[in-house]
Design a protein around this motif. Structure first.
Motif, short mmCIF file in Angstrom:
data_model
loop_
_atom_site.label_atom_id
_atom_site.label_comp_id
_atom_site.label_asym_id
_atom_site.label_seq_id
_atom_site.Cartn_x
_atom_site.Cartn_y
_atom_site.Cartn_z
N LEU A 251 -23.71 0.13 -5.43
CA LEU A 251 -23.15 -1.06 -4.79
C LEU A 251 -24.25 -2.09 -4.56
CD1 LEU A 251 -20.68 0.38 -2.11
CD2 LEU A 251 -20.13 -0.63 -4.32
N ARG A 284 -9.14 -7.86 -4.77
CA ARG A 284 -10.49 -7.35 -4.48
C ARG A 284 -11.33 -7.39 -5.74
NH1 ARG A 284 -12.91 -4.21 -0.67
NH2 ARG A 284 -10.95 -4.25 0.48
N GLU A 293 -19.45 -4.74 -6.44
CA GLU A 293 -19.16 -5.11 -5.06
C GLU A 293 -18.38 -4.04 -4.30
OE1 GLU A 293 -17.32 -8.88 -4.45
OE2 GLU A 293 -19.14 -10.00 -4.95
N SER A 294 -17.57 -3.24 -5.00
CA SER A 294 -16.67 -2.35 -4.26
C SER A 294 -16.25 -1.17 -5.12
CB SER A 294 -15.43 -3.13 -3.81
OG SER A 294 -14.51 -2.29 -3.12
N GLN A 307 -16.81 3.55 4.67
CA GLN A 307 -16.52 2.22 4.16
C GLN A 307 -15.07 1.88 4.48
OE1 GLN A 307 -17.52 2.15 -0.02
NE2 GLN A 307 -19.66 2.71 0.35
N THR A 310 -9.37 0.49 0.86
CA THR A 310 -9.01 -0.66 0.01
C THR A 310 -7.55 -0.68 -0.41
OG1 THR A 310 -9.62 0.54 -2.02
CG2 THR A 310 -11.36 -0.74 -0.92
#
Length: 433
Positions: A251, A284, A293-294, A307, A310
């Motif tokens: 990440l 996203r 990023e994710s 985290q 999502t």
């Protein structure tokens, strides 16, 4: 029904219970040689539960949606939970909603007539020797997720699709290809659909291998979508935790050149408003300007990795929670496809690949795929190419400069996830015969 399950769960000392239901009806008709070759009409319904009992989480499901079955169903949850040493988190906000996306639909008689007309008209096209599929299909479904924390969300949707696959013949040479349309079938342009399928098949005729080497290559949007489908699992937080993703610990790292990659659940052929754990979805970016990023998270992996979840917990009523993208896509470009070709002196346009499961390694990123396409010489398509193999590494491909066409589209639906992309020009790809 759901309230009965909640009350029974409380009596059985099940601490929390989640209920996922799905009801669907599907219709399809296929024409061949002026007759109806197949006619299918199905209705399915099922209920899956996930419950917390003592220190574990248990699953169970039934397709017999009657109260007498609920006692056995919840006993199975308790038995399965007793075997588990880990408790899975559940969505704990009181959220309620009821959404309905309804598209216009034809009557069954109209769909049968459309399939017959599509097949008969396709047979009249130049060099068409046979029609493999002239199919009209449609369906509607209702999905509900509720739990004892006050969650209760319902989503209803439907779809209609026309699919055509043709065989063209020139001398002794035979090729095949297909086209599809999704949407309001009353607006289907049959001539356009036929021209697309026949044109794609016809342009393959006369294909030959090309010399071994490394070439500039334009990958057709369908090929890019196929690769996204194969390698999307690298963004699954579960795979990261299990050590089967190269993105572990990456990440914030710039691994993909200038690539943008996002998941937009409100795009594609059907919106996804919430996942199968009840969490609202949102657009996203997984990769922005090449930077990771994710990851994609379920509630469980979000807790394990500390985290934010999502909204990518996916399951059927028969299964356990998995992780998958909703509408994974590379944004559209601004250059016409033919303009990409003008930048190539000696290259190839790849339109089809085979062997996606046997010829790809999702851990290393390496792939070697049988392919078809067209030679590009001095900025022009010159001749069809077949019986070749292309090879590269998915991660390395995007570290090189890329240029995107403006022909973005989604791949044909198949399962929960859909993939979208434009055609892309890559600086180099290995070609062998």
């Amino acid at each position: 029904m759901i309230q009965q399950l909640f009350e029974l769960a409380e009596k059985k000392r099940i601490a929390e219970l989640e209920v996922l239901t799905n009801q669907s009806s599907n219709f399809s008709v296929q024409a061949y040689e002026g007759k109806i070759e197949s006619y299918k009409k199905t209705n399915t319904a099922g209920l899956g539960v996930r419950g917390t009992y003592q220190a574990g989480t248990g699953y169970a499901y039934t397709e017999r949606l009657r109260p007498p079955e609920f006692e056995t169903l919840l006993d199975m949850v308790k038995d399965n939970a007793s075997l588990m040493k880990e408790k899975e988190p559940m969505f704990q906000k009181k959220e309620v909603g009821n959404w309905h996306d309804s598209q216009p639909d034809l009557t069954e008689k109209e769909k049968i007539t459309l399939a017959l007309e599509l097949e008969s008209q396709a047979r009249l096209a130049e060099e068409v020797s046979d029609v493999s599929y002239a199919m009209i299909s449609s369906g509607e479904s209702t999905r509900q997720i509720a739990n004892t924390h006050g969650l209760n969300k319902i989503y209803r949707s439907n779809y209609s699709m026309a699919y055509l696959s043709v065989i063209v013949k020139r001398g002794e040479e035979v090729e095949t290809d297909s086209a599809y349309y999704i949407g309001d079938l009353s607006k289907l342009d049959r001539v356009k659909l036929i021209d697309e399928a026949v044109g794609k098949a016809r342009r393959k005729l006369g294909g030959k291998p090309m010399p071994v080497g490394r070439y500039q290559a334009v990958l057709d949007r369908r090929v890019v979508c196929s690769l996204l489908g194969v390698y999307s699992g690298i963004f699954s937080a579960r795979n990261v935790l299990q050590g089967t993703s190269r993105l572990e610990g990456q990440l914030g790292e710039k691994l993909f050149g200038s690539l943008d990659l996002l998941d937009d659940p409100l795009s594609g052929h059907e919106r996804i408003l919430f996942d199968d754990e009840g969490m609202d979805t949102s657009t996203r970016y997984l990769v922005r300007d090449g930077v990771v990023e994710s990851y994609l998270h379920s509630l469980q992996t979000a807790v394990e990795m500390r985290q934010a979840p999502t909204g990518h917990g996916i399951r059927s009523y028969k299964g356990t929670v998995q992780i998958a993208p909703h509408r994974l896509q590379i944004p559209n470009g601004t250059t016409g496809l033919n303009n990409l070709f003008t930048e190539i002196t000696n290259g190839i346009y790849i339109t089809d690949v085979q062997g996606l499961h046997s010829g790809t390694n999702t851990v290393s990123g390496d792939f070697s795929l049988a392919a078809q396409g067209f030679r590009i010489e001095n900025g022009q398509i010159t001749s069809p190419v077949k019986e070749i193999t292309i090879a590269h590494n998915f991660f390395d491909m995007f570290t090189q400069p890329i240029k995107k066409a403006d022909d973005f589209d989604f791949s044909m639906p198949g399962g929960h996830s859909q993939y979208g992309a434009p055609s892309i020009l890559f600086e180099t790809i290995a070609v062998s015969s």
